[in-house]
Design a protein around this motif. Structure first.
Motif, PDB file in Angstrom:
ATOM      1  N   ASP A   3      27.566  38.954  40.118  1.00 48.25           N
ATOM      2  CA  ASP A   3      28.395  39.651  39.125  1.00 48.25           C
ATOM      3  C   ASP A   3      29.103  40.852  39.738  1.00 48.25           C
ATOM      4  O   ASP A   3      30.305  41.062  39.531  1.00 48.25           O
ATOM      5  N   GLU A   4      28.374  41.678  40.487  1.00 48.39           N
ATOM      6  CA  GLU A   4      28.981  42.879  41.075  1.00 48.39           C
ATOM      7  C   GLU A   4      30.060  42.500  42.091  1.00 48.39           C
ATOM      8  O   GLU A   4      31.132  43.124  42.138  1.00 48.39           O
ATOM      9  N   GLU A  36      17.981  34.714  43.608  1.00 47.07           N
ATOM     10  CA  GLU A  36      19.350  35.150  43.263  1.00 47.07           C
ATOM     11  C   GLU A  36      19.686  36.467  43.939  1.00 47.07           C
ATOM     12  O   GLU A  36      20.825  36.663  44.403  1.00 47.07           O
ATOM     13  N   PHE A  88      32.439  28.720  36.919  1.00 46.97           N
ATOM     14  CA  PHE A  88      31.797  29.233  38.127  1.00 46.97           C
ATOM     15  C   PHE A  88      32.172  28.415  39.362  1.00 46.97           C
ATOM     16  O   PHE A  88      32.089  28.898  40.494  1.00 46.97           O
ATOM     17  N   ASP A 134      22.737  37.132  46.493  1.00 50.06           N
ATOM     18  CA  ASP A 134      23.692  38.242  46.332  1.00 50.06           C
ATOM     19  C   ASP A 134      23.802  39.064  47.611  1.00 50.06           C
ATOM     20  O   ASP A 134      24.903  39.369  48.085  1.00 50.06           O
ATOM     21  N   MET A 142      23.931  36.324  36.085  1.00 52.58           N
ATOM     22  CA  MET A 142      24.779  35.409  36.840  1.00 52.58           C
ATOM     23  C   MET A 142      24.854  35.873  38.290  1.00 52.58           C
ATOM     24  O   MET A 142      24.910  37.072  38.580  1.00 52.58           O
ATOM     25  N   PHE A 151      31.889  39.725  42.223  1.00 50.43           N
ATOM     26  CA  PHE A 151      33.080  39.154  41.588  1.00 50.43           C
ATOM     27  C   PHE A 151      33.847  40.215  40.791  1.00 50.43           C
ATOM     28  O   PHE A 151      35.068  40.137  40.673  1.00 50.43           O
ATOM     29  N   GLN A 152      33.132  41.209  40.277  1.00 48.07           N
ATOM     30  CA  GLN A 152      33.823  42.311  39.605  1.00 48.07           C
ATOM     31  C   GLN A 152      34.669  43.098  40.604  1.00 48.07           C
ATOM     32  O   GLN A 152      35.828  43.443  40.327  1.00 48.07           O
TER      33      GLN A 152
END
Length: 570
Positions: A4-5, A219, A109, A223, A1, A7-8
């Motif tokens: 990810d990093e 992607e 999302f 990012d 996705m 949003f974490q």
């Protein structure tokens, strides 16, 4: 996705902000501070804005569906119009004029992404409301085109403001319909044309939606260049900085109050230690009183021994009623009581004055500590003195020593009576033998033996009398001193217990402050460590972010794939 990093990390910051807001509410923080927290939380949730431009039929909607692995873009109801995809609890399409539709979809999302799917660049909608409204705000601008790169495409891109071209990403779609070597050559031509027409290079990605070829690199670019871009990382860092500033503003008054409580606790402890030292001083004063009374007993004992030493002779013991007992009673009994009471009068007055001085000193300390004051010292020395005088009378009755010594000398007189008479008889016998001239030696021997027996018995009886007198005096002294000590110590304990109790409200208040503030300070410290860790993670992500991929590298997925394998995938 995608992301990810990021949003974490954002979730960690959001959780910490939520905890910080909770602490702020518990501390009844002022409204400006809570408003800043609300603004931080709201700003943290600002979604990314992706704008999709390109040729009609170039696969713009398919690109969005493939990137987010959802079938939401495209559809006949949107043909010829721009679509803004947002999150909504239910599916709803709301027209925003003739050229634009706002489509709400229940996809999680979409809470983090606002996606604008524009119609073909040649359509009117693409050049009016959508461009004016969303082009300046877009985090990334995607432009889908074919390998041939029509001249009209470059005319459209050249018309865009140059500051927006820095966020432009060219997507060569439907690369699965041509040979891989043609993809590589087409990307090269597009690059040369772009440099010639736009005067700068933008990333070019060749992708195929059915096989997801090229999407991994795309992607990663999203990012690194959008989600963890310098601007976004800077926004997160500023959120952490503002949160830490709010932490300091929340913690500063608590720290001040906590340190003040610690200083007060130290002062209270010092005063309690000083009160303990003052108690020891009063104990020494009481010990001095007891020592002076003990010395009075020692002086009386010495006078008594001197008097007994001159009076306890053979004839003194043999008298039925010794005339010197009146003198003994006067010198020992009456004089001792007079001296003891005199010492008590002076000592109790000084002892009470000492307690009053300690009491007033405590009142001064409590006034400095801004604590509830003690009442003025109200104790009088008269009750204590009366109690001690009564104890002297009751526990040391008048004539007790004289009576016991009289009983002791009476027993000694009874023991000396027979040896004394025997000695007198031996003396009379010796006189008769001397006059008769016979048995003189025998009578003399009997006289000597009886005289020696009387002398030895007299010494034994004198020693016993002295021992009895010392025992009586020691018992009187210990009995009286023990009672005086108990009374004085009891009075002193009552006073100092009241003085120590005056600190209890202060100690309770300081304990309550520590109990209230320590958990809050610990939570603020933990939150500060969390925000500091997030700042370090942000810096690490910025440092480790990969550079934008080269355009030719972005097309390698197709160039490295053998022709038969590609044909088989189709």
């Amino acid at each position: 996705m995608i992301g990810d990093e990021y949003f974490q990390l954002r979730a960690q910051i959001g959780t910490s902000l939520f905890s910080l807001a909770k602490v702020a509410r518990e501390l009844a923080a002022p409204e400006p501070l809570t408003s800043r927290l609300v603004a931080l939380q709201a700003g943290l949730r600002d979604p990314f804005l992706f704008l999709m431009l390109g040729e009609s039929g170039a696969g713009k909607s398919i690109l969005f569906n493939t990137l987010f692995d959802r079938e939401f873009a495209g559809g006949e109801q949107f043909r010829g119009r721009g679509v803004i995809f947002r999150y909504g609890a239910t599916t709803a399409d709301t027209p925003v004029g003739e050229e634009l539709v706002e489509a709400e979809r229940p996809f999680i999302f979409l809470r983090d992404f606002t996606l604008v799917d524009a119609p073909g660049y040649e359509a009117t909608a693409a050049t009016s409301a959508i461009l004016a409204r969303y082009l300046p705000r877009a985090d990334l601008i995607f432009f889908t085109l074919a390998l041939r790169g029509e001249a009209a495409v470059w005319d459209f891109l050249a018309s865009l403001p140059r500051e927006h071209l820095r966020r432009l990403v060219l997507i060569v779609s439907k690369c699965d319909t041509v040979a891989p070597h043609e993809v590589l050559l087409g990307v090269k031509r597009l690059r040369h044309t772009m440099l010639a027409r736009l005067g700068q290079a933008c990333p070019i990605f060749a992708v195929a939606a059915p096989t997801r070829s090229g999407f991994d690199k795309l992607e990663r670019h999203i990012d690194s260049q959008a989600l963890t871009s310098t601007a976004r990382c800077e926004r997160l860092r500023k959120v952490c900085d503002v949160a830490q500033e709010i932490l300091r503003e929340l913690g500063e008054p608590i720290q001040v109050a906590r340190k003040k409580a610690e200083r007060e606790a130290v002062r209270i402890d010092e005063h309690r230690q000083a009160l303990g030292a003052r108690n020891d001083q009063s104990l020494r004063h009481a010990a001095g009183t007891l020592w002076s009374i003990a010395q009075t007993f020692e002086a009386a004992k010495k006078r008594g021994e001197d008097l007994l030493r001159g009076k306890l002779t053979l004839f003194g013991l043999l008298r039925a009623e010794p005339a010197w007992w009146a003198e003994f009673h006067r010198e020992i009994e009456e004089r001792l009581r007079h001296d003891v009471l005199r010492h008590l009068d002076a000592s109790v007055e000084h002892f009470t004055a000492d307690l009053q001085d300690a009491w007033e000193g405590q009142r001064t300390i409590l006034r400095r500590l801004e604590a509830p004051l003690l009442a003025p010292f109200s104790r009088d020395h008269a009750p204590l003195l009366s109690t001690l005088r009564t104890a002297v009378v009751e526990r040391d009755p008048a004539g007790a020593t004289t009576t016991r010594m009289g009983e002791a000398t009476a027993r000694a007189r009874d023991l000396l009576r027979f040896p004394g008479l025997a000695s007198l008889g031996a003396l009379a016998g010796l006189s008769g033998a001397w006059l008769a001239g016979t048995f003189v030696e025998g009578a003399a021997l009997i006289l000597v033996l009886t005289t020696v027996a009387v002398i030895v018995l007299l010494q034994v009886l004198r020693s016993n009398a002295f021992a009895t007198f010392r025992t009586i005096m020691a018992h009187r002294r210990e009995l009286l001193l023990g009672h005086i000590e108990d009374e004085m110590r009891g009075e002193m304990d009552r006073v100092y217990e009241e003085l120590a109790a005056a600190f209890e409200p202060l100690i309770a208040a300081q304990t309550a402050i520590r109990t209230q503030f320590d958990p809050v300070l610990q939570r603020l410290e933990q939150l500060g460590e969390l925000f500091e860790k997030c700042r370090a993670d942000i810096a690490a992500r910025k440092a480790s972010a990969p550079p934008p991929p080269e355009e030719l590298a972005a097309a390698e997925d197709f160039a490295d794939e053998p022709q038969p394998a590609l044909a088989a995938s189709l």
